[in-house]
Design an enzyme around this catalytic site. Sequence first.
Site, short mmCIF file in Angstrom:
data_model
loop_
_atom_site.label_atom_id
_atom_site.label_comp_id
_atom_site.label_asym_id
_atom_site.label_seq_id
_atom_site.Cartn_x
_atom_site.Cartn_y
_atom_site.Cartn_z
N HIS A 63 0.84 -1.20 0.00
CA HIS A 63 0.00 0.00 0.00
C HIS A 63 0.87 1.25 0.00
O HIS A 63 1.93 1.25 0.64
CB HIS A 63 -0.89 0.03 1.26
CG HIS A 63 -1.96 -0.99 1.25
ND1 HIS A 63 -1.75 -2.27 1.67
CD2 HIS A 63 -3.25 -0.91 0.87
CE1 HIS A 63 -2.88 -2.96 1.54
NE2 HIS A 63 -3.80 -2.16 1.06
N GLU A 98 8.98 -0.70 3.72
CA GLU A 98 9.62 0.57 3.39
C GLU A 98 11.03 0.64 3.98
O GLU A 98 11.98 1.07 3.32
CB GLU A 98 8.77 1.74 3.89
CG GLU A 98 7.52 2.02 3.08
CD GLU A 98 6.38 1.03 3.29
OE1 GLU A 98 5.39 1.09 2.53
OE2 GLU A 98 6.44 0.18 4.21
N ASP A 112 27.17 0.43 -6.25
CA ASP A 112 27.26 1.09 -7.56
C ASP A 112 28.35 2.16 -7.58
O ASP A 112 29.10 2.28 -8.54
CB ASP A 112 25.92 1.72 -7.94
CG ASP A 112 26.04 2.51 -9.23
OD1 ASP A 112 26.32 1.89 -10.28
OD2 ASP A 112 25.89 3.75 -9.19
#
Length: 146
Positions: A63, A98, A112
């Site tokens: 959600h 989250e 990265d």
Amino acid sequence: MIDISSKEIVLREARASGCIRLKSGTVRQILNKNVKKGDVIETARIAGTMAVKNTSGTIPYCHPVPVSSIDFDFEILDNQIKCSCTVKAIYRTGVEMEAINGVLTALLTVWDMVKYLEKDETGNYPETLISGIKVDYKKKAEINAQ
């Protein structure tokens, strides 16, 4: 999606954590702010924050949550960086996804940014490893009306 309309609106909080193992030389470059792409920790914090706020856009049945607080902590050791992310929201569903998404994205951003330092002669990453991703806790509390 699961119907959460009957769930109570309360303060939700979750913290997730994980770490990335790196070469000691790479960690020194991060500490000295000598990485070609810039400030690794601050960029990881920003990327993680963006990931937290966009979790429902990448995890199909999550959600959308009105996040009210995001906090990252980074601990830099000799050959690893530990990351934790705490998320709060006043809503009907938890925020552990989250928090996990924030940690994973922060750690992927670290990788990265330093991958050119981590590659071996064949272009692989034999020492680089993201691990230990977990939810440290999740909790909810009644909202105090003032």
